[in-house]
Design an enzyme around this catalytic site. Sequence first.
Site, PDB file in Angstrom:
ATOM      1  N   LYS A   1      -1.923  -5.847  -1.644  1.00  0.00           N
ATOM      2  CA  LYS A   1      -2.561  -4.856  -1.495  1.00  0.00           C
ATOM      3  C   LYS A   1      -1.537  -3.619  -1.508  1.00  0.00           C
ATOM      4  CE  LYS A   1      -5.059  -7.188   2.130  1.00  0.00           C
ATOM      5  NZ  LYS A   1      -6.438  -7.782   1.846  1.00  0.00           N
TER       6      LYS A   1
ATOM      7  N   GLU B   1      -3.365   2.346   6.951  1.00  0.00           N
ATOM      8  CA  GLU B   1      -3.788   3.340   6.020  1.00  0.00           C
ATOM      9  C   GLU B   1      -4.587   3.886   7.335  1.00  0.00           C
ATOM     10  OE1 GLU B   1      -6.188   0.958   3.119  1.00  0.00           O
ATOM     11  OE2 GLU B   1      -7.469   0.141   4.208  1.00  0.00           O
TER      12      GLU B   1
ATOM     13  N   ARG C   1     -11.570 -13.907  -7.855  1.00  0.00           N
ATOM     14  CA  ARG C   1     -12.306 -15.612  -8.276  1.00  0.00           C
ATOM     15  C   ARG C   1     -13.411 -14.609  -8.143  1.00  0.00           C
ATOM     16  NH1 ARG C   1     -12.788 -15.277  -2.385  1.00  0.00           N
ATOM     17  NH2 ARG C   1     -11.778 -14.260  -1.691  1.00  0.00           N
TER      18      ARG C   1
ATOM     19  N   HIS D   1     -12.858  -9.543  11.201  1.00  0.00           N
ATOM     20  CA  HIS D   1     -13.269  -8.969   9.467  1.00  0.00           C
ATOM     21  C   HIS D   1     -13.246  -9.600   8.513  1.00  0.00           C
ATOM     22  CE1 HIS D   1     -11.009  -5.640  11.425  1.00  0.00           C
ATOM     23  NE2 HIS D   1      -9.442  -6.290  11.923  1.00  0.00           N
TER      24      HIS D   1
END
Length: 491
Positions: free
Chosen positions: A118, A202, A293, A237
Amino acid sequence: MKYFEKLLIANRGEIAIRVMRACRELDIETVAIYSDADKNALHVKYADEVFYVGEAHPSKSYLNQERIIEVAKKSGAEAVHPGYGFLAENYRFAKLCLDEGVTFIGPKWKTIQAMGSKIGSKQMMKDAGVPVLPGTDSGIKSIEDAKKVAAGIGYPVIVKASAGGGGIGMQIVNDEKTLEDAITGSMRIAQSAFGDATVFIEKYLVKPRHIEFQVLADEHGNAVHLFDRECSIQRRHQKLIEEAPSPIMTQDLRCRMAGSALKVAEASGYSNAGSVEFLYSEGNYYFMEMNTRLQVEHTITEFVTGVDLVKQQIAIAAGESLSFDQCDLSIRGHAIECRINAEDPRKNFAADPGKIVRYRSPGGPGIRVDSGIHMGYTIPANYDSMIAKLCAWDSTREEVIRRMRRALSEYIILGIKTTLPLHYAIMNNQQFVEGNTHTHFLQEEHILSTLDRYTKDEETRMQTLAGSFEQGKKVAAISAAVNTYLQQRRG
Ligand code: ADP
């Protein structure tokens, strides 16, 4: 045009069947693999050839790379489709396939590796001019540095695992006091779940929307996007309901976001099908990650675009050029997917595997059910709890919501707890109907507190339907016996 003679599906359940259906339409023979827990699974019955790969634990079967390659060679399969989950985003497996001369249906292993981080992918997209959320540019090295970055961007912040997936290891931090604990907790989880303790920080957006773009790219430099999906309704999430297109999409926003999605595909040298995920808040959007994917929710994009994404994946992997370009694509109508999980939403979505004692899936116009379950099937406790995807299409959002309510009212799954009552509650929620969704929708709308009533109603409805179904079966059996008797007498 025959792309391959034989294809191995390195997966199980509904997605294995989904891929096999595409193969059957393309005249490609299919090879299924199964573990001890899946001897009676539907995907095993659907395939042309089946191979046992090991014990129930994924590491012994569906993640056993060497064994899967061995089966591909033994069966003569020229290509492997990884589905989603398991080995789908494992660059080592994609590389092993390449080294062993088996085509991996997905992007190049180097792309999977680059997008699997990430931190790395965020940096790559920032350099390519795609908006990203402010945060640390690399893994957190010291608590002091982390405190500085967090103070700079302002709380709340989110601590995320760089190698993360499935919402695992994320921690929301509201003030400096809890930052250190969140970082150490997140690192511990990341190490045990992904074998990589790298975490980063973040800016945390309080009520964003999750909007993603489907892309398809071939190996000859052609790429298209297949519009947007809204995936904001989530638990832990993780997505529960997806729709295409996003209810807030305007022509201008779509143009900007799709442009960024294609930039992401280009910057990463992408080929095959992929999804570019963004968070959207107050008119701005930010790149979050790319899933290299096929997504669970590819179904709704197929509904609104008419493109079969699995067939496209297979054609691209066989070296074909895309047979259409951007101007050939458009959105027709609106589609929604409800993920049916074997979980009890009233018990914090605890998994509830077990035997299905009654099962009947909905049908009729605009309905698609992708599942690997049936009456009498025992859902193993070893794998993901998603057991079916109920998808609906209609010409407008308002109509597709009505159609989804109708389809939900036809669905019978008895013997286990599922997310059906939750979907019923959401489809009847006024904010959802108006398209006002965000990632905290379930909490904000107090959906779970309305579930006692919906669960009871749903159970009564299913029992009644199952009862009349049984009654119908009895009537049919009696009339068949009477007919046989009359025929015998006549004879
Ligand atoms: P994973 O790869 O573990 O699935 P993602 O990065 O795709 O994680 O994020 C999953 C979900 O977590 C998002 O859809 C969103 O609900 C939440 N999330 C992630 N990052 C943020 C953020 N910076 N602010 C708010 N929510 C976030």
